[in-house]
Design a protein around this motif. Structure first.
Motif, PDB file in Angstrom:
ATOM      1  N   ALA A  57     -34.379 -64.326  -9.380  1.00  0.00           N
ATOM      2  CA  ALA A  57     -35.534 -63.848 -10.147  1.00  0.00           C
ATOM      3  C   ALA A  57     -35.595 -64.508 -11.515  1.00  0.00           C
ATOM      4  CB  ALA A  57     -35.466 -62.329 -10.294  1.00  0.00           C
ATOM      5  N   GLU A  58     -34.427 -64.706 -12.134  1.00  0.00           N
ATOM      6  CA  GLU A  58     -34.383 -65.317 -13.465  1.00  0.00           C
ATOM      7  C   GLU A  58     -34.722 -66.800 -13.421  1.00  0.00           C
ATOM      8  OE1 GLU A  58     -31.075 -66.488 -16.875  1.00  0.00           O
ATOM      9  OE2 GLU A  58     -30.533 -65.129 -15.239  1.00  0.00           O
ATOM     10  N   VAL A  59     -34.142 -67.515 -12.451  1.00  0.00           N
ATOM     11  CA  VAL A  59     -34.262 -68.976 -12.428  1.00  0.00           C
ATOM     12  C   VAL A  59     -35.533 -69.436 -11.724  1.00  0.00           C
ATOM     13  CG1 VAL A  59     -33.186 -71.091 -11.551  1.00  0.00           C
ATOM     14  CG2 VAL A  59     -31.771 -69.310 -12.595  1.00  0.00           C
ATOM     15  N   PRO A 118     -35.074 -75.102  -9.879  1.00  0.00           N
ATOM     16  CA  PRO A 118     -36.492 -75.465  -9.770  1.00  0.00           C
ATOM     17  C   PRO A 118     -36.721 -76.943 -10.064  1.00  0.00           C
ATOM     18  CG  PRO A 118     -36.149 -73.552 -11.207  1.00  0.00           C
ATOM     19  CD  PRO A 118     -34.814 -74.145 -10.953  1.00  0.00           C
ATOM     20  N   ASN A 119     -37.903 -77.433  -9.711  1.00  0.00           N
ATOM     21  CA  ASN A 119     -38.276 -78.791 -10.077  1.00  0.00           C
ATOM     22  C   ASN A 119     -38.172 -78.957 -11.592  1.00  0.00           C
ATOM     23  OD1 ASN A 119     -38.900 -79.379  -7.408  1.00  0.00           O
ATOM     24  ND2 ASN A 119     -41.049 -78.838  -7.639  1.00  0.00           N
ATOM     25  N   GLY A 120     -37.601 -80.083 -12.012  1.00  0.00           N
ATOM     26  CA  GLY A 120     -37.476 -80.352 -13.433  1.00  0.00           C
ATOM     27  C   GLY A 120     -36.314 -79.663 -14.113  1.00  0.00           C
ATOM     28  N   SER A 121     -35.404 -79.069 -13.329  1.00  0.00           N
ATOM     29  CA  SER A 121     -34.280 -78.344 -13.928  1.00  0.00           C
ATOM     30  C   SER A 121     -33.122 -79.258 -14.310  1.00  0.00           C
ATOM     31  CB  SER A 121     -33.777 -77.263 -12.965  1.00  0.00           C
ATOM     32  OG  SER A 121     -33.351 -77.829 -11.736  1.00  0.00           O
ATOM     33  N   ILE A 125     -22.254 -66.234  -5.859  1.00  0.00           N
ATOM     34  CA  ILE A 125     -22.859 -66.123  -7.195  1.00  0.00           C
ATOM     35  C   ILE A 125     -24.381 -66.078  -7.129  1.00  0.00           C
ATOM     36  CG2 ILE A 125     -20.945 -67.329  -8.298  1.00  0.00           C
ATOM     37  CD1 ILE A 125     -22.986 -69.731  -8.590  1.00  0.00           C
ATOM     38  N   ILE A 126     -24.953 -66.495  -5.985  1.00  0.00           N
ATOM     39  CA  ILE A 126     -26.410 -66.514  -5.847  1.00  0.00           C
ATOM     40  C   ILE A 126     -26.872 -65.107  -5.487  1.00  0.00           C
ATOM     41  CG2 ILE A 126     -28.380 -67.601  -4.741  1.00  0.00           C
ATOM     42  CD1 ILE A 126     -26.603 -69.442  -6.470  1.00  0.00           C
ATOM     43  N   THR A 127     -27.464 -64.443  -6.446  1.00  0.00           N
ATOM     44  CA  THR A 127     -27.883 -63.048  -6.299  1.00  0.00           C
ATOM     45  C   THR A 127     -29.389 -62.938  -6.498  1.00  0.00           C
ATOM     46  OG1 THR A 127     -27.584 -62.593  -8.656  1.00  0.00           O
ATOM     47  CG2 THR A 127     -25.656 -62.278  -7.212  1.00  0.00           C
TER      48      THR A 127
END
Length: 252
Positions: free
Chosen positions: A230-232, A31-34, A223-225
Motif C-alpha cells: 500500500a505504501e510503495v 514501481p516504474n521509475g523507482s 517482508i512483502i506485506t
C-alpha cells in the motif's frame, strides 16, 4: 559477492548499500521509475555513481576491471536492446560466447541445455527481425546466461537481468525463473528486476523493494506485506494462503 556502499545516481537511485551474495537469487521490485534499472546498471559497471559510493566485486572496485574482465565476471541483460538487422538466432547466441573464446564444444552443450526450457530450437535459423518480441527476449536471455554459465566460464560471478520476464508468456516466465534459481544454486549471485510480486515471493531468496530511489525494504519474501504494498505501490491487497504459499490479490 557484489557490494554496494552508498551507491548513488543523482535523481535516480540512492544512496543504497547492500550486497548480492553468491548462491542466492535476489529479485528487485518497485514501481516504474523507482531506480531498479539504475541500480542494476551500477551493479554491472555500466554507469557512474556521480562520484558518490562504491561498487565492489569480490573486494575489487568495478572501475578496476577492464571491459574484457567485466565480460568474464558478469553478464547483464538490459531492458532495451537494439538487435542487428539480418542477424539469425544462432548468431546472436554466438555473440554471447565471444567472452568465452567463441563457440566451443562446451558452449554448444550449454546452448543445448538452454534450448529446451526456453524453446529456442525453432528460433535458431530465423532472422531476428522476423521474431516476436517474446521470441527475441528468449534469445537475449539465453545469450546472457551463456556468458556466465559456470560450465563454460569458471570466472563467472554475477548475473544481472533487467525485467527478463517482459514480453514472455507464462510458461517461459516460469522457465526463466527456474533457470535463474538453477544458476544461483551453481554459485552465482543472480539479481533480476520483475513486476510480478507473487512470483517474486515464490522464487526469490531475497527481495529488494525500491521506492523513489531508496530501499523501502530488503529481506526474505515475508517482508512483502499488504502495508508495504500500500505504501510503495499505492494498491490495497488481500493475502490468501494456498498450499502453504501466500498469494496477494488487489482489492476491488
Amino acid at each position: 559477492m557484489l557490494e554496494l556502499e552508498h551507491f548513488t545516481q543523482t535523481g535516480r537511485v540512492g544512496p543504497v548499500s547492500g550486497a548480492f551474495a553468491p548462491g542466492r537469487l535476489t529479485l528487485l521490485i518497485g514501481p516504474n521509475g523507482s531506480g531498479k534499472s539504475s541500480l542494476l546498471a551500477g551493479a554491472a559497471g555500466l554507469s557512474d555513481s556521480d562520484g558518490e559510493g562504491r561498487v565492489r566485486l569480490d573486494g575489487q572496485a568495478l572501475s578496476g576491471f577492464s571491459l574484457h574482465e567485466l565480460a568474464r565476471h558478469r553478464a547483464m541483460l538490459v531492458q532495451q536492446t537494439v538487435l542487428p538487422h539480418g542477424l539469425r538466432g544462432y548468431e546472436l547466441l554466438a555473440l554471447g560466447a565471444e567472452p568465452l573464446g567463441g563457440v566451443s564444444a562446451a558452449v554448444c552443450r550449454a546452448i543445448a541445455d538452454l534450448a529446451g526450457p526456453l524453446g529456442l530450437e525453432p528460433l535458431y535459423a530465423r532472422q531476428l527481425n522476423t521474431l516476436s518480441g517474446g521470441e527475441q527476449q528468449r534469445l537475449l536471455i539465453a545469450g546472457t546466461l551463456l556468458q556466465v554459465d559456470p560450465a563454460t566460464n569458471p570466472d563467472a560471478r554475477l548475473l544481472l537481468l533487467d525485467e527478463p520476464l517482459a514480453g514472455l508468456d507464462w510458461h517461459h516466465q516460469l522457465a526463466t525463473l527456474r533457470l535463474l534459481r538453477g544458476y544461483a544454486e551453481q554459485g552465482l549471485a543472480v539479481v533480476a528486476s520483475i513486476h510480478d510480486i507473487n512470483l517474486a515471493c515464490q522464487y526469490a531468496d531475497e527481495i529488494w523493494c525500491l521506492h523513489r530511489g531508496r530501499l523501502a525494504a530488503r529481506g526474505a519474501p515475508e517482508i512483502i506485506t499488504p502495508a508495504l504494498i500500500a505504501e510503495v505501490f499505492e494498491v490495497k491487497v488481500r493475502v490468501f494462503e494456498q498450499d502453504g504459499r501466500r498469494i496477494m490479490l488487489p482489492e476491488e
